[in-house]
Design a protein around this motif. Sequence first.
Motif, PDB file in Angstrom:
ATOM      1  N   ILE A 230       0.839  -1.206   0.000  1.00  0.00           N
ATOM      2  CA  ILE A 230       0.000   0.000   0.000  1.00  0.00           C
ATOM      3  C   ILE A 230       0.870   1.251   0.000  1.00  0.00           C
ATOM      4  N   VAL A 231       1.888   1.247   0.857  1.00  0.00           N
ATOM      5  CA  VAL A 231       2.770   2.418   0.970  1.00  0.00           C
ATOM      6  C   VAL A 231       3.470   2.693  -0.367  1.00  0.00           C
ATOM      7  N   ALA A 232       3.936   1.605  -1.017  1.00  0.00           N
ATOM      8  CA  ALA A 232       4.646   1.780  -2.288  1.00  0.00           C
ATOM      9  C   ALA A 232       3.687   2.232  -3.390  1.00  0.00           C
ATOM     10  N   TYR A 233       2.482   1.684  -3.378  1.00  0.00           N
ATOM     11  CA  TYR A 233       1.486   2.072  -4.385  1.00  0.00           C
ATOM     12  C   TYR A 233       1.154   3.557  -4.229  1.00  0.00           C
ATOM     13  N   ALA A 234       0.941   3.964  -2.979  1.00  0.00           N
ATOM     14  CA  ALA A 234       0.658   5.380  -2.722  1.00  0.00           C
ATOM     15  C   ALA A 234       1.837   6.245  -3.170  1.00  0.00           C
ATOM     16  N   ALA A 235       3.047   5.803  -2.857  1.00  0.00           N
ATOM     17  CA  ALA A 235       4.234   6.592  -3.227  1.00  0.00           C
ATOM     18  C   ALA A 235       4.325   6.746  -4.740  1.00  0.00           C
ATOM     19  N   SER A 236       3.920   5.712  -5.474  1.00  0.00           N
ATOM     20  CA  SER A 236       3.971   5.800  -6.934  1.00  0.00           C
ATOM     21  C   SER A 236       2.947   6.814  -7.458  1.00  0.00           C
ATOM     22  N   ARG A 237       2.032   7.215  -6.616  1.00  0.00           N
ATOM     23  CA  ARG A 237       1.073   8.292  -6.936  1.00  0.00           C
ATOM     24  C   ARG A 237       1.397   9.565  -6.135  1.00  0.00           C
ATOM     25  N   TYR A 238       2.594   9.643  -5.619  1.00  0.00           N
ATOM     26  CA  TYR A 238       3.060  10.823  -4.860  1.00  0.00           C
ATOM     27  C   TYR A 238       2.153  11.123  -3.683  1.00  0.00           C
ATOM     28  N   ILE A 239       1.673  10.055  -3.067  1.00  0.00           N
ATOM     29  CA  ILE A 239       0.856  10.149  -1.858  1.00  0.00           C
ATOM     30  C   ILE A 239       1.633   9.497  -0.721  1.00  0.00           C
ATOM     31  N   THR A 240       1.752  10.220   0.383  1.00  0.00           N
ATOM     32  CA  THR A 240       2.441   9.706   1.565  1.00  0.00           C
ATOM     33  C   THR A 240       1.423   9.105   2.519  1.00  0.00           C
ATOM     34  N   VAL A 241       1.680   7.882   2.962  1.00  0.00           N
ATOM     35  CA  VAL A 241       0.771   7.253   3.920  1.00  0.00           C
ATOM     36  C   VAL A 241       1.175   7.666   5.338  1.00  0.00           C
ATOM     37  N   VAL A 242       0.195   8.149   6.100  1.00  0.00           N
ATOM     38  CA  VAL A 242       0.394   8.438   7.525  1.00  0.00           C
ATOM     39  C   VAL A 242      -0.397   7.392   8.308  1.00  0.00           C
ATOM     40  N   PRO A 243       0.293   6.470   8.978  1.00  0.00           N
ATOM     41  CA  PRO A 243      -0.428   5.451   9.745  1.00  0.00           C
ATOM     42  C   PRO A 243      -0.854   6.003  11.093  1.00  0.00           C
ATOM     43  N   GLU A 244      -2.077   5.682  11.507  1.00  0.00           N
ATOM     44  CA  GLU A 244      -2.536   6.088  12.836  1.00  0.00           C
ATOM     45  C   GLU A 244      -2.818   4.870  13.695  1.00  0.00           C
ATOM     46  N   ILE A 245      -2.221   4.866  14.868  1.00  0.00           N
ATOM     47  CA  ILE A 245      -2.647   3.990  15.955  1.00  0.00           C
ATOM     48  C   ILE A 245      -3.236   4.927  17.000  1.00  0.00           C
ATOM     49  N   ASP A 246      -4.537   4.860  17.193  1.00  0.00           N
ATOM     50  CA  ASP A 246      -5.217   5.780  18.098  1.00  0.00           C
ATOM     51  C   ASP A 246      -4.937   5.360  19.539  1.00  0.00           C
ATOM     52  N   MET A 247      -4.602   6.327  20.391  1.00  0.00           N
ATOM     53  CA  MET A 247      -4.297   6.067  21.805  1.00  0.00           C
ATOM     54  C   MET A 247      -4.418   7.364  22.597  1.00  0.00           C
ATOM     55  N   PRO A 248      -4.568   7.398  23.885  1.00  0.00           N
ATOM     56  CA  PRO A 248      -4.705   6.245  24.773  1.00  0.00           C
ATOM     57  C   PRO A 248      -6.095   5.628  24.759  1.00  0.00           C
ATOM     58  N   GLY A 249      -7.092   6.306  24.120  1.00  0.00           N
ATOM     59  CA  GLY A 249      -8.421   5.722  23.987  1.00  0.00           C
ATOM     60  C   GLY A 249      -8.533   4.959  22.669  1.00  0.00           C
ATOM     61  N   HIS A 250      -9.721   4.486  22.361  1.00  0.00           N
ATOM     62  CA  HIS A 250      -9.963   3.750  21.098  1.00  0.00           C
ATOM     63  C   HIS A 250      -9.061   2.521  20.982  1.00  0.00           C
ATOM     64  N   VAL A 251      -8.856   1.812  22.101  1.00  0.00           N
ATOM     65  CA  VAL A 251      -7.866   0.726  22.120  1.00  0.00           C
ATOM     66  C   VAL A 251      -8.426  -0.618  22.559  1.00  0.00           C
ATOM     67  N   ASN A 252      -9.753  -0.779  22.482  1.00  0.00           N
ATOM     68  CA  ASN A 252     -10.293  -2.040  22.999  1.00  0.00           C
ATOM     69  C   ASN A 252      -9.703  -3.271  22.292  1.00  0.00           C
ATOM     70  N   ALA A 253      -9.460  -3.172  20.997  1.00  0.00           N
ATOM     71  CA  ALA A 253      -8.928  -4.344  20.276  1.00  0.00           C
ATOM     72  C   ALA A 253      -7.572  -4.755  20.843  1.00  0.00           C
TER      73      ALA A 253
END
Length: 503
Positions: A230-253
């Motif tokens: 996904i990251v490489a595909y986005a980069a080939s379209r000049y799109i940077t992926v920003v990954p989010e891990i939500d914290m300290p809430g939204h963490v039940n999983a």
Amino acid sequence: MRFRLVAAALITAGASVFAVATPTAAAGTAYTGILPAPVSVRVERGAFTIDRHTTISAGPGADGVAGYLAGLLRRSTGYPLPIVRGPGDIALTVTGGSSEGYQLDVSSRAVTISAERAAGLFAGVQTLRQLVPVTRPWTVPAGHVSDAPRFGHRGAMLDVARHFFTVAQVERYIDQLAQYKINVLHLHLADDQGWRIMINSWPRLATYGGSTAVGGDPGGYYTQAQYREIVAYAASRYITVVPEIDMPGHVNAALASYPELNCDGVAPPLYTGTDVGFSSLCVGKEVTYRFLDDVIRELAALTLGPYLHIGGDEAHATSQADYVAFMNRVQGIVAAHGKRVLAWHQVVSATPRPTTLAQYWDTTNDNPQVAAAAANGTGVVLSPANLAYLDMKYDPATPLGQDWAGLVEVSDAYGWDPGTYLVGAPPAAIRGVEAPLWTETIRTSADIEYMAFPRLPAIAELGWSPAATHDWPAFRRRLAAQAPRWRAQGINFYPSPQIPWPA
Ligand code: TNX
């Protein structure tokens, strides 16, 4: 039509003088239909026709973009469109520099796009695409476009946690975003209902925590190899992926996957509802920070761009004192792994680092705390929920989405100026805009498209185009002109009654 073109050129071109020849109606329509609106256009006499002999030339640094353009044009025209080293009919040139802008020239003999860097060339290619008709003859009206973005951060967020979307679905969305010069894809990778990225040092996050989704729908997660794709595909379209891990809430999983992350050592059950604000990491336990150090280290290694998003919103199950201590400590962990923090705007209630960006999602333009942080140097990305949230319903009859922030018709999504929106924030603090799509009610690519189109292009234009081009009547026509392309691409757009769609 002619008058409007002249007027637009004079308003937006500063000192340059624009000579308007006698363009045909079709030429005028093509150039006024470009979305996002360019800084300036000049329509000229004549046209370039792509035929079976047309070649594409790529100068140094332009090969990737040339290959992308050739792929698009081959697919629609069926012509061979070879990429040549010497002079070509469609010439792509990278001149060196840091601007994301481009110059596009179309004459009856040639098309040239030049840019300081490949990202600008790619943006110019998106403009060229919109000048090529949807069906043959493949005639591009002559003219000149001079263009550059207003903001560096032009984002879209996809929540793959509430519902999971496959690599192919994410790549489909990436291609749709690229057409509107979006350059950031923020992936909301973890929430109460699912953890969607394999973390090798804590594998149950994905294998167990990723097994669910809202409403009992199928879960899923990306292996690190899939995520890199996904990251490489986005980069080939000049799109940077920003990954989010939500914290300290939204963490039940996460809490469900590892009992030791819970203050009482007991893992809660997996969650498939849509409540927010009930879960929290255990701020007082050291294992929490060993866990986050591992997660952030692995995520940083998968990330090409400078930013990791650490969430920080709706931490209603965390005390404010704990929240501040937690957010400050985690900012340090992100920095230790060589990255900068993006976080929802509540981060300003802690101590944002000089490099931290706050993503503003509230529904008022008057937030003194965020404005003060901005005045103090914190960069801001604007996603006001009542204007930029793609999961809000358009009207009461919209079958998908929510309405807690209000109804968001196309005129609402378009009708604000990011540069002046946040009362008291210095203009330089505003780094751009982002259109988030939360997916509690969104399950398919057709659902994504129904909510994103046509509002995503509206937000994209606010992110790219100079304020002087903002004009609702003209925007309605630009948007309407996109519909034949969406139909050809099979995009399931919402036919807003506000837009004069062509039959
Ligand atoms: C608020 S605003 C959220 C998300 C929900 C969304 C639904 C913000 C940063 N968080 O957790 O999915 O509303 O519209």
